[in-house]
Design a protein around this motif. Structure first.
Motif, PDB file in Angstrom:
ATOM      1  N   HIS A  21       9.989  -0.267  -9.174  1.00  0.00           N
ATOM      2  CA  HIS A  21      10.537  -1.173  -9.954  1.00  0.00           C
ATOM      3  C   HIS A  21      11.514  -1.160 -10.799  1.00  0.00           C
ATOM      4  O   HIS A  21      12.424  -1.842 -10.952  1.00  0.00           O
ATOM      5  CB  HIS A  21       9.140  -1.825 -10.593  1.00  0.00           C
ATOM      6  N   LEU A  60       5.682  -1.637   1.313  1.00  0.00           N
ATOM      7  CA  LEU A  60       5.159  -0.787   0.190  1.00  0.00           C
ATOM      8  C   LEU A  60       3.536  -1.078  -0.316  1.00  0.00           C
ATOM      9  O   LEU A  60       2.915  -0.024  -0.332  1.00  0.00           O
ATOM     10  CB  LEU A  60       6.022  -0.940  -1.007  1.00  0.00           C
ATOM     11  N   SER A 113       0.570   1.624   0.583  1.00  0.00           N
ATOM     12  CA  SER A 113      -0.058   2.409  -0.438  1.00  0.00           C
ATOM     13  C   SER A 113      -1.347   2.147  -0.363  1.00  0.00           C
ATOM     14  O   SER A 113      -2.294   3.050  -0.629  1.00  0.00           O
ATOM     15  CB  SER A 113       0.490   1.408  -1.891  1.00  0.00           C
ATOM     16  N   THR A 133       8.537  -7.969  -8.558  1.00  0.00           N
ATOM     17  CA  THR A 133       8.119  -6.391  -8.285  1.00  0.00           C
ATOM     18  C   THR A 133       7.226  -5.947  -9.274  1.00  0.00           C
ATOM     19  O   THR A 133       6.286  -5.294  -8.855  1.00  0.00           O
ATOM     20  CB  THR A 133       9.357  -5.581  -7.965  1.00  0.00           C
ATOM     21  N   ALA A 187       3.916  -4.301  -8.284  1.00  0.00           N
ATOM     22  CA  ALA A 187       3.184  -2.949  -8.767  1.00  0.00           C
ATOM     23  C   ALA A 187       1.909  -2.952  -9.364  1.00  0.00           C
ATOM     24  O   ALA A 187       1.091  -1.891  -9.129  1.00  0.00           O
ATOM     25  CB  ALA A 187       4.196  -2.463  -9.636  1.00  0.00           C
ATOM     26  N   TRP A 220       9.016  -4.604   0.170  1.00  0.00           N
ATOM     27  CA  TRP A 220       7.879  -4.776  -0.846  1.00  0.00           C
ATOM     28  C   TRP A 220       6.411  -5.002  -0.368  1.00  0.00           C
ATOM     29  O   TRP A 220       5.487  -4.362  -0.835  1.00  0.00           O
ATOM     30  CB  TRP A 220       8.245  -5.393  -2.248  1.00  0.00           C
ATOM     31  N   ALA A 253       5.164   2.634  -6.932  1.00  0.00           N
ATOM     32  CA  ALA A 253       5.449   1.177  -7.095  1.00  0.00           C
ATOM     33  C   ALA A 253       6.245   0.949  -8.361  1.00  0.00           C
ATOM     34  O   ALA A 253       7.382   0.356  -8.128  1.00  0.00           O
ATOM     35  CB  ALA A 253       4.564   0.658  -6.682  1.00  0.00           C
TER      36      ALA A 253
END
Length: 287
Positions: free
Chosen positions: A130, A94, A98, A272, A276, A91, A126
């Motif tokens: 999640h 990520l 992003s 998460t 996000a 994550w 994201a």
């Protein structure tokens, strides 16, 4: 995920929170305490065993088995934490990917409509991931200003990754980006899918059943034999001693069970949803 001050020892010792193993283990701890009390009462009051009785020497076996079970629990806990940390690393990737995709697109694109589309689509991935990892129903409305029409019977992260790549390919066909830029952006979209696959591997591949079942049985039978060996030396104090030993061993197993799947709603799982939301905030700032 619980936020806390790592240096506040006093709070750790006297605070009981929702995820504390004491609440979960309390019923079986009471049962083991009653069992230990019965065995202790019988040995102290009724069973008159000679000094050289083999039962009195059972503590030697407990010493050897205690060393073995400690090694097993160390391996179990480390394996579970490795899964938790890999999920956190994925994550983190990520979040970074992003941002990188948004920074590159922000520099390449000049059409405000194109920029607005990616401002919505990138953080939506994201949030979709999640919900996908939490096994929760993915609502069409992800954020206040994002509404996606998706087939809920298909793999949702793949659908959104396909939307992103299609949008980027349309930019290439309309000559808004060059071929070299298409290759650069394609690598970022590909990283999203790789992160999703790594998270699914953690989610869908638990610790093998045989290993987990064996460890639970080992802890149970180890604890259930403790009163036979220690009642002669400890008397009725064997009750709190056995209960405490069970609490320590079983708590380590419960903690490992919880953190080996870091994509849930438990208090020790990864935040998460918050990640996000942070991605969305960062993408809005970039565009």
């Amino acid at each position: 995920m619980i936020s806390y001050n790592t240096k506040d020892w006093f709070t750790f010792i006297f605070r009981f929170h929702k995820a504390d193993t004491f609440r979960t283990l309390l019923p079986i701890m009471l049962a083991i305490g009653a069992y230990s009390g019965i065995i202790g009462y019988l040995e102290v009051e009724y069973w008159q065993l000679p000094e050289n009785s083999y039962v009195k020497n059972i503590t030697i076996m407990h010493g050897m088995l205690g060393f073995v079970i400690s090694l097993l629990l160390v391996f179990r806990t480390n394996t579970a934490y490795d899964r938790w940390w890999e999920g956190r690393r994925m994550w983190g990737s990520l979040v970074n990917n992003s941002r990188n995709l948004a920074i590159k697109l922000s520099a390449m694109l000049h059409d405000e409509k194109d920029r607005d589309d990616f401002r919505k689509l990138i953080p939506a991935y994201a949030m979709i991931l999640h919900k996908h990892l939490n096994d929760s129903e993915t609502a069409q409305q992800l954020f206040d200003d994002v509404d996606l029409e998706m087939d809920h019977h298909k793999h949702k992260p793949n659908q959104l990754a396909g939307m992103l790549f299609k949008k980027i390919n349309d930019l290439y066909e309309s000559k808004k980006i060059s071929g070299d830029q298409l290759i650069i952006l394609n690598a970022e979209i590909q990283s999203f899918t790789e992160i999703c696959g790594a998270c699914e591997r953690i989610k869908n591949t638990p610790i093998p059943y045989s290993y987990s079942a064996f460890l639970k049985k080992f802890i149970f039978f180890y604890v259930m034999t403790l009163p036979f060996g220690y009642s002669f030396s400890l008397g009725y104090y064997v009750v709190p001693v056995v209960v405490f030993i069970f609490y320590v061993l079983a708590s380590l197993e419960l903690i490992a069970e919880e953190i080996e799947d870091p994509f849930g709603s438990d208090e020790n799982d990864l935040p998460t949803f918050k990640m996000a939301e942070n991605i969305k905030k960062h993408i809005d700032e970039i565009f």
